[in-house]
Design an enzyme around this catalytic site. Structure first.
Site, PDB file in Angstrom:
ATOM      1  N   GLU A   1       0.876  -1.167   0.000  1.00  0.00           N
ATOM      2  CA  GLU A   1       0.000   0.000   0.000  1.00  0.00           C
ATOM      3  C   GLU A   1       0.913   1.216   0.000  1.00  0.00           C
ATOM      4  O   GLU A   1       1.730   1.374   0.916  1.00  0.00           O
ATOM      5  CB  GLU A   1      -0.915   0.002   1.225  1.00  0.00           C
ATOM      6  CG  GLU A   1      -2.075  -0.955   1.109  1.00  0.00           C
ATOM      7  CD  GLU A   1      -2.971  -0.646  -0.083  1.00  0.00           C
ATOM      8  OE1 GLU A   1      -3.392   0.510  -0.235  1.00  0.00           O
ATOM      9  OE2 GLU A   1      -3.239  -1.565  -0.875  1.00  0.00           O
TER      10      GLU A   1
ATOM     11  N   ASP B   1      -4.541  11.007   8.785  1.00  0.00           N
ATOM     12  CA  ASP B   1      -3.320  10.446   9.353  1.00  0.00           C
ATOM     13  C   ASP B   1      -2.867  11.190  10.593  1.00  0.00           C
ATOM     14  O   ASP B   1      -3.054  12.404  10.727  1.00  0.00           O
ATOM     15  CB  ASP B   1      -2.198  10.474   8.312  1.00  0.00           C
ATOM     16  CG  ASP B   1      -2.456   9.503   7.180  1.00  0.00           C
ATOM     17  OD1 ASP B   1      -2.657   8.311   7.478  1.00  0.00           O
ATOM     18  OD2 ASP B   1      -2.472   9.927   6.010  1.00  0.00           O
TER      19      ASP B   1
ATOM     20  N   TYR C   1     -10.950  -2.390   3.719  1.00  0.00           N
ATOM     21  CA  TYR C   1     -10.074  -1.883   4.780  1.00  0.00           C
ATOM     22  C   TYR C   1     -10.923  -1.680   6.033  1.00  0.00           C
ATOM     23  O   TYR C   1     -11.733  -0.765   6.108  1.00  0.00           O
ATOM     24  CB  TYR C   1      -9.449  -0.565   4.323  1.00  0.00           C
ATOM     25  CG  TYR C   1      -8.331  -0.034   5.201  1.00  0.00           C
ATOM     26  CD1 TYR C   1      -8.465   0.047   6.588  1.00  0.00           C
ATOM     27  CD2 TYR C   1      -7.147   0.410   4.642  1.00  0.00           C
ATOM     28  CE1 TYR C   1      -7.445   0.541   7.384  1.00  0.00           C
ATOM     29  CE2 TYR C   1      -6.115   0.928   5.433  1.00  0.00           C
ATOM     30  CZ  TYR C   1      -6.279   0.984   6.801  1.00  0.00           C
ATOM     31  OH  TYR C   1      -5.274   1.483   7.588  1.00  0.00           O
TER      32      TYR C   1
END
Length: 270
Positions: A49, A60, A175
Site C-alpha cells: 500500500e 493520518d 479496509y
C-alpha cells in the site's frame, strides 16, 4: 485472474493472513524509498500500500503526516511517484500494488486521466481516504472501466446499510478500521466486532484487511485468529524511517526485523 485474487487464494491455501505494509513514496528520498520497499518484500510483504505525498493528510496521525512532509520537502511529485511505481511493477510483476491517497491528488489531474495512468503502471487498487462511498460513483465507474479495484474503508460501528454498500462495492479487499480517529500507534488496535465480520461474509464481500494502531506481533495473531484475512501496518514501520533518518543501514535492518515479525505472526495454526 487479478493479482489480489491470486494472492488471497494462495494465502488461504497456505493458512496465512496477508501482510500489507504502507509507506509514503519518496520518504526520505526516492532511492531510499525503493530500498525500503525491496526490504519489505524480502521480509515477506504480500502486497504494497503506497501513499503519494500530500500536503493535508487529514486521516493520518503525526507519524504519517511527517512522512508526507519529508517526502514533499525532498521535492517528490506525483510524476516522480509514478516513476517509482513503474520501477516497482517492473521488478515485482505478480505483487499487488495499491494506492492509499487523498481525493485532491486525483481531482487535480482529472479522475479519468489519473486512473488511466494508474492502469498503465499496473496499479491494482486505489483507496481514497477522504472519499465517502455515497459520493464515489464517478471513481467506481472509472476504476471498473480501467480494471482497477476501488477499495473502501469500513468504520468500527457501521450501519447495516453502509455495511452492505461497502461489501458490494469494495473490490480487491475491504479496509477495516481498528478504531476511530487518525492513524498512529499511540492508541492500540481493537478487534473488529464479530457481527461486522459475519455480516460482511454473508454479503460475499472481498477479503477483510484491518489497519490503524497495529504495532506488535501479538496484535497480529489476535486479528488473524478473529477471522480477518490480513493486516495493514503503516505508522509502526514509518516510525523506524523517522528514528533512523540519518542511518540508512540501521533503518533497513530494523524495518526488516519488524516486517519479518509481522509476517510470521500472520501464519495461522502455527
Amino acid at each position: 485472474m487479478k493479482r489480489y485474487k491470486q494472492l488471497f487464494n494462495k494465502l488461504k491455501n497456505n493458512k496465512q493472513g496477508a501482510f500489507l505494509p504502507f509507506i509514503v513514496l519518496g520518504d526520505p528520498t526516492p532511492e531510499i524509498s525503493l530500498k525500503i520497499i525491496d526490504t519489505l518484500i524480502l521480509a515477506g510483504a504480500d502486497a504494497l500500500e503506497l501513499g503519494i505525498p500530500f500536503s493535508d493528510p487529514l486521516a493520518d496521525g503525526p507519524i504519517i503526516q511527517n512522512s508526507n512532509f519529508r517526502a514533499l520537502n525532498a521535492g517528490n511529485t506525483v510524476i516522480q511517484c509514478f516513476e517509482m511505481i513503474s520501477k516497482i511493477r517492473h521488478k515485482y510483476f505478480q505483487l499487488p500494488i495499491g494506492l492509499l491517497i487523498y481525493a485532491n491528488l486525483v481531482f487535480s489531474r482529472g479522475i479519468e486521466n489519473f486512473y488511466i495512468n494508474c492502469s498503465k503502471l499496473g496499479v491494482d487498487s486505489i483507496l481514497i481516504a477522504d472519499l465517502p462511498i455515497e459520493e464515489s460513483k464517478p471513481f467506481r465507474e472509472t476504476a471498473l472501466y480501467h480494471g482497477i479495484d476501488q477499495i473502501f474503508i469500513c468504520p468500527p460501528n457501521p450501519s447495516d446499510d453502509l455495511l452492505y454498500k461497502i461489501a458490494t462495492q469494495s473490490y480487491g479487499y475491504i479496509y477495516l478500521l481498528s478504531r476511530t480517529g487518525v492513524t498512529g500507534i499511540e492508541k492500540p488496535a481493537n478487534l473488529t466486532p464479530k457481527i461486522v465480520i459475519d455480516k460482511l461474509h454473508s454479503y460475499k464481500s472481498s477479503p477483510l484487511i484491518q489497519g490503524f494502531g497495529i504495532y506488535d506481533d501479538n496484535q497480529v495473531k489476535q486479528i488473524i485468529a478473529s477471522g480477518i484475512d490480513g493486516i495493514i501496518v503503516g505508522s509502526a514501520l514509518i516510525k523506524i524511517i523517522e528514528d533512523y533518518f540519518n542511518t540508512i543501514d540501521i533503518m533497513l535492518r530494523e524495518i526488516k526485523i519488524m516486517a519479518t515479525k509481522f509476517k510470521s505472526a500472520s501464519i495461522k495454526f502455527c
